[in-house]
Design an enzyme around this catalytic site. Structure first.
Site, PDB file in Angstrom:
ATOM      1  CG  HIS A 229      -2.061   0.898   1.259  1.00 53.70           C
ATOM      2  ND1 HIS A 229      -2.406   1.721   0.235  1.00 53.70           N
ATOM      3  CD2 HIS A 229      -2.949   1.165   2.261  1.00 53.70           C
ATOM      4  CE1 HIS A 229      -3.460   2.463   0.591  1.00 53.70           C
ATOM      5  NE2 HIS A 229      -3.800   2.148   1.821  1.00 53.70           N
ATOM      6  CG  HIS A 270      -4.258   0.501  -8.179  1.00 55.26           C
ATOM      7  ND1 HIS A 270      -5.576   0.460  -7.815  1.00 55.26           N
ATOM      8  CD2 HIS A 270      -3.690   1.468  -7.435  1.00 55.26           C
ATOM      9  CE1 HIS A 270      -5.816   1.385  -6.921  1.00 55.26           C
ATOM     10  NE2 HIS A 270      -4.679   2.020  -6.654  1.00 55.26           N
ATOM     11  CG  ASP A 328       2.896   4.236  -4.180  1.00 57.98           C
ATOM     12  OD1 ASP A 328       1.968   3.421  -4.147  1.00 57.98           O
ATOM     13  OD2 ASP A 328       2.974   5.217  -3.418  1.00 57.98           O
TER      14      ASP A 328
HETATM   15  C1  SDX Z   1      -1.438   2.108  -3.406  1.00 62.39           C
HETATM   16  O1  SDX Z   1      -6.192   0.774  -3.190  1.00 62.39           O
HETATM   17  C2  SDX Z   1      -5.681   1.929  -3.435  1.00 62.39           C
HETATM   18  O2  SDX Z   1      -6.333   2.803  -3.959  1.00 62.39           O
HETATM   19  C3  SDX Z   1      -4.231   2.110  -2.996  1.00 62.39           C
HETATM   20  C4  SDX Z   1      -3.591   3.397  -3.459  1.00 62.39           C
HETATM   21  C5  SDX Z   1      -4.187   4.576  -2.752  1.00 62.39           C
HETATM   22  O3  SDX Z   1      -4.044   5.696  -3.270  1.00 62.39           O
HETATM   23  O4  SDX Z   1      -4.683   4.389  -1.600  1.00 62.39           O
HETATM   24  O5  SDX Z   1      -3.762   3.557  -4.862  1.00 62.39           O
HETATM   25  C6  SDX Z   1      -2.090   3.423  -3.150  1.00 62.39           C
HETATM   26  O6  SDX Z   1      -1.367   1.323  -2.508  1.00 62.39           O
HETATM   27  C7  SDX Z   1      -0.928   1.793  -4.807  1.00 62.39           C
HETATM   28  C8  SDX Z   1      -0.355   0.336  -4.930  1.00 62.39           C
HETATM   29  C9  SDX Z   1       1.074   0.372  -4.377  1.00 62.39           C
HETATM   30  N1  SDX Z   1       1.648  -0.973  -4.281  1.00 62.39           N
HETATM   31  C10 SDX Z   1       2.637  -1.391  -5.082  1.00 62.39           C
HETATM   32  O7  SDX Z   1       3.085  -0.729  -6.026  1.00 62.39           O
HETATM   33  C11 SDX Z   1       3.217  -2.754  -4.711  1.00 62.39           C
HETATM   34  C12 SDX Z   1       3.377  -3.591  -5.993  1.00 62.39           C
HETATM   35  N2  SDX Z   1       2.051  -3.879  -6.490  1.00 62.39           N
HETATM   36  C13 SDX Z   1       1.519  -5.229  -6.154  1.00 62.39           C
HETATM   37  O8  SDX Z   1       1.865  -5.661  -4.862  1.00 62.39           O
HETATM   38  C14 SDX Z   1       0.058  -5.366  -6.542  1.00 62.39           C
HETATM   39  O9  SDX Z   1      -0.071  -4.882  -7.810  1.00 62.39           O
HETATM   40  C15 SDX Z   1      -1.020  -4.724  -5.681  1.00 62.39           C
HETATM   41  C16 SDX Z   1      -0.917  -5.126  -4.258  1.00 62.39           C
HETATM   42  C17 SDX Z   1      -0.952  -3.239  -5.791  1.00 62.39           C
HETATM   43  C18 SDX Z   1      -2.366  -5.178  -6.261  1.00 62.39           C
HETATM   44  O10 SDX Z   1      -2.418  -6.533  -6.062  1.00 62.39           O
HETATM   45  P1  SDX Z   1      -3.693  -7.355  -6.600  1.00 62.39           P
HETATM   46  O11 SDX Z   1      -4.714  -6.500  -7.244  1.00 62.39           O
HETATM   47  O12 SDX Z   1      -4.098  -8.252  -5.479  1.00 62.39           O
HETATM   48  O13 SDX Z   1      -3.100  -8.126  -7.787  1.00 62.39           O
HETATM   49  P2  SDX Z   1      -2.728  -9.609  -7.673  1.00 62.39           P
HETATM   50  O14 SDX Z   1      -1.815  -9.813  -6.512  1.00 62.39           O
HETATM   51  O15 SDX Z   1      -3.991 -10.396  -7.742  1.00 62.39           O
HETATM   52  O16 SDX Z   1      -1.896  -9.801  -9.012  1.00 62.39           O
HETATM   53  C19 SDX Z   1      -2.542 -10.194 -10.204  1.00 62.39           C
HETATM   54  C20 SDX Z   1      -1.401 -10.804 -11.007  1.00 62.39           C
HETATM   55  C21 SDX Z   1      -0.605 -11.840 -10.205  1.00 62.39           C
HETATM   56  O17 SDX Z   1      -0.042 -12.744 -11.153  1.00 62.39           O
HETATM   57  P3  SDX Z   1      -0.760 -14.188 -11.372  1.00 62.39           P
HETATM   58  O18 SDX Z   1      -0.913 -14.810  -9.964  1.00 62.39           O
HETATM   59  O19 SDX Z   1      -2.085 -13.870 -12.010  1.00 62.39           O
HETATM   60  O20 SDX Z   1       0.192 -14.962 -12.251  1.00 62.39           O
HETATM   61  O21 SDX Z   1      -0.463  -9.767 -11.340  1.00 62.39           O
HETATM   62  C22 SDX Z   1       0.772 -10.054 -10.709  1.00 62.39           C
HETATM   63  C23 SDX Z   1       0.517 -11.055  -9.609  1.00 62.39           C
HETATM   64  O22 SDX Z   1       1.654 -11.853  -9.368  1.00 62.39           O
HETATM   65  N3  SDX Z   1       1.257  -8.774 -10.191  1.00 62.39           N
HETATM   66  C24 SDX Z   1       2.516  -8.356 -10.315  1.00 62.39           C
HETATM   67  C25 SDX Z   1       2.522  -7.076  -9.734  1.00 62.39           C
HETATM   68  N4  SDX Z   1       1.310  -6.765  -9.287  1.00 62.39           N
HETATM   69  C26 SDX Z   1       0.524  -7.826  -9.561  1.00 62.39           C
HETATM   70  N5  SDX Z   1       3.613  -8.955 -10.844  1.00 62.39           N
HETATM   71  C27 SDX Z   1       4.762  -8.225 -10.793  1.00 62.39           C
HETATM   72  N6  SDX Z   1       4.845  -6.990 -10.274  1.00 62.39           N
HETATM   73  C28 SDX Z   1       3.758  -6.389  -9.741  1.00 62.39           C
HETATM   74  N7  SDX Z   1       3.855  -5.156  -9.220  1.00 62.39           N
END
Ligand code: SDX
Length: 388
Positions: A229, A270, A328
Site C-alpha cells: 500500500h 493496482h 507510487d
Molecule cells: C497504493 O487501493 C488503493 O487505492 C491504494 C492506493 C491509494 O491511493 O490508496 O492507490 C495506493 O497502494 C498503490 C499500490 C502500491 N503498491 C505497489 O506498487 C506494490 C506492488 N504492487 C503489487 O503488490 C500489486 O499490484 C497490488 C498489491 C498493488 C495489487 O495486487 P492485486 O490487485 O491483489 O493483484 P494480484 O496480486 O492479484 O496480481 C494479479 C497478477 C498476479 O499474477 P498471477 O498470480 O495472475 O500470475 O499480477 C501479478 C501477480 O503476481 N502482479 C505483479 C505485480 N502486481 C501484480 N507482478 C509483478 N509486479 C507487480 N507489481
C-alpha cells in the site's frame, strides 16, 4: 443503482461503504474528487483547496478558502507535551512507527469534550489533523537526524511551512524554493484521497465503533505502512537503487515475472486500476518538469524508471495482467529531488492522505450509521464433539 453512477448491489456490501467523496473507474483510469477530475485539480487547484472540497463537497469561494487556510495555519502547533513522546524512541525508529504512536496520542489531548455527532466538532478534528500532520512529520525527521524541532510558522504556505520545518534550523533560515514548494503541494494533492482503499477502509471501520477520530487516523497510518500500500513509494526507490543501471532492468523484469520469486515490480499494478493510474500520468509530467527546473533532468533513477516503464508496458506478462505504473512509481523520484529522505516517503503519503481519511470518517458520522461488521467465508471444521 442511484444517481450518475450505477453500482452492482452485490458490490456495495453495506451502506457503510457508500460515499459521495471520490469516484474511480479502474478500467478507464478515471479519478474524480466530488466530481472534479484529478488532472484538472492537479493543474488548477492546490492541496488545501482540495482539502476543503473533499470535506465540504464543493470548491470554496475566495473568502471561504482564505478562512479555511487561516484556520488550518493557526492550528499547526502540537501540544508541547507531545515532544516528550519522541524522547522514548531510538533515533533510528521508523518514522511511521512514531507517527502511529504520536497521532494516536493526540486522542489523549482531544477526547473528553469531543462529540463526534456534532458537525462542528468533526470539522475541528479535521482542521487540527490537517494542520498538525506536517508538524509531526517534520518532527519525526528532525528527531532521526538529531536536530532540534522547528516550530511551524503561520505566515507561510502549507507546503513551504512543511519544508521549512524539515530543512530549516535555528542557526540557518530555510530559503523557500517555489519549485520545490509547488512540487510538494502537488504530491500532497495527488495523495489526498483514493476512495475506500485499505487504509481508508480501516479508518471507516474503526470510526464505525464511535472511536476517537485521532485514534482512527492512527489505525489508517498503520494500514498504509505496508509495502503493498503506502509503503510502495519507499520500496520503489529501493528497487530503482538496487537495479542501479539500465543494463540490469531485464534481470528485474524476469524476477517480477517468476512465480517462484516473491519480487514484484514496486510501483506497478493496482487493486482497482487496470489502466494507467491517472495520478501516475500527472506525476510523470511533474517529475520531468521538476527535475528539469532543478537542472537534474539526467537523474539516473529517473532514467532507469522511464526505461523500466517502457519495457514493462511492452511485455506480455504485464499487458495480460493489465499492470501499469501507479501513484507510487514516480512520486518517490520527485520527493527525492525535493530532498525528502526515503524513510520519510510513506510519512508524506500519510500526511497527505489524512484529509481523505478524516473526510470519510466525517461522512460516515454525518448520517445514521451502524458499526461495520464484515462477514467472513468460514472454511474451518464443521461442529464436532469433544473426545471422551
Ligand atoms: C497504493 O487501493 C488503493 O487505492 C491504494 C492506493 C491509494 O491511493 O490508496 O492507490 C495506493 O497502494 C498503490 C499500490 C502500491 N503498491 C505497489 O506498487 C506494490 C506492488 N504492487 C503489487 O503488490 C500489486 O499490484 C497490488 C498489491 C498493488 C495489487 O495486487 P492485486 O490487485 O491483489 O493483484 P494480484 O496480486 O492479484 O496480481 C494479479 C497478477 C498476479 O499474477 P498471477 O498470480 O495472475 O500470475 O499480477 C501479478 C501477480 O503476481 N502482479 C505483479 C505485480 N502486481 C501484480 N507482478 C509483478 N509486479 C507487480 N507489481
Amino acid at each position: 443503482g442511484k444517481g450518475l453512477f450505477t453500482y452492482d448491489p452485490g458490490f456495495v456490501s453495506t451502506a457503510a461503504c457508500e460515499s459521495k467523496i471520490t469516484y474511480i473507474d479502474g478500467d478507464k483510469g478515471v479519478l474524480l474528487h466530488r466530481g472534479y477530475p484529478i488532472e484538472q485539480l492537479a493543474e488548477k487547484s492546490d492541496y488545501l483547496e482540495v482539502c476543503y472540497l473533499l470535506l465540504n463537497g464543493e470548491l470554496p469561494s475566495v473568502e471561504q478558502k482564505q478562512q479555511f487556510v487561516d484556520i488550518v495555519m493557526n492550528h499547526t502547533m502540537v501540544h508541547e507535551q507531545i515532544t516528550y513522546f519522541f524522547r522514548g524512541f531510538r533515533r533510528d525508529a521508523h518514522p511511521m512507527a512514531i507517527m502511529v504512536a504520536c497521532v494516536g496520542a493526540l486522542s489523549a489531548f482531544y477526547h473528553d469534550s469531543l462529540d463526534i455527532n456534532d458537525p462542528h466538532h468533526r470539522e475541528v478534528c479535521a482542521f487540527r489533523l490537517i494542520a498538525k500532520m506536517p508538524t509531526l512529520a517534520a518532527m519525526c525527521y528532525k528527531y532521526s537526524i538529531g536536530q532540534p524541532f522547528m516550530y511551524p510558522r503561520n505566515d507561510l504556505g502549507y507546503a513551504d511551512n512543511f519544508l521549512r520545518m524539515m530543512f530549516g534550523t535555528p542557526c540557518q533560515e530555510y530559503c523557500s524554493n517555489p519549485v520545490l514548494a509547488k512540487a510538494m503541494d502537488l504530491i500532497f494533492l495527488l495523495h489526498a484521497d483514493h476512495e475506500q482503499n485499505a487504509s481508508t477502509s480501516t479508518v471507516r471501520l474503526a470510526g464505525s465503533s464511535g472511536a476517537n477520530p485521532f485514534a482512527c487516523i492512527a489505525s489508517g497510518i498503520a494500514a498504509l505502512w505496508g509495502p503493498a500500500h503506502g509503503g510502495a513509494n519507499e520500496a520503489v526507490l529501493a528497487m530503482l537503487q538496487e537495479i542501479g543501471d539500465e543494463s540490469r532492468i531485464d534481470e528485474f523484469i524476469q524476477r517480477a515475472k517468476d512465480p517462484d520469486d516473491a519480487f514484484r515490480l514496486m510501483g506497478f499494478g493496482h487493486r482497482v486500476y487496470h489502466n494507467f493510474d491517472p495520478r501516475a500520468k500527472v506525476l510523470k509530467l511533474a517529475c520531468d518538469q521538476v527535475l528539469r527546473e532543478l537542472g537534474i533532468e539526467n537523474d539516473p533513477l529517473l532514467k532507469i524508471a522511464t526505461r523500466l516503464e517502457q519495457i514493462a508496458l511492452k511485455d506480455d506478462y504485464f499487458i495480460k495482467r493489465k499492470l501499469y505504473p501507479n501513484v507510487d512509481f514516480y512520486s518517490g523520484i520527485i520527493m527525492k529531488a525535493i530532498g525528502i529522505p526515503t524513510s520519510m516517503f510513506t510519512v508524506i503519503f500519510a500526511l497527505a492522505r489524512t484529509i481523505g481519511w478524516i473526510s470519510h470518517w466525517s461522512e460516515f458520522h454525518s448520517s445514521p450509521n451502524r458499526i461495520g461488521r464484515p462477514r467472513q467465508l468460514y472454511s474451518g471444521e464443521r461442529r464436532r464433539d469433544y473426545p471422551g
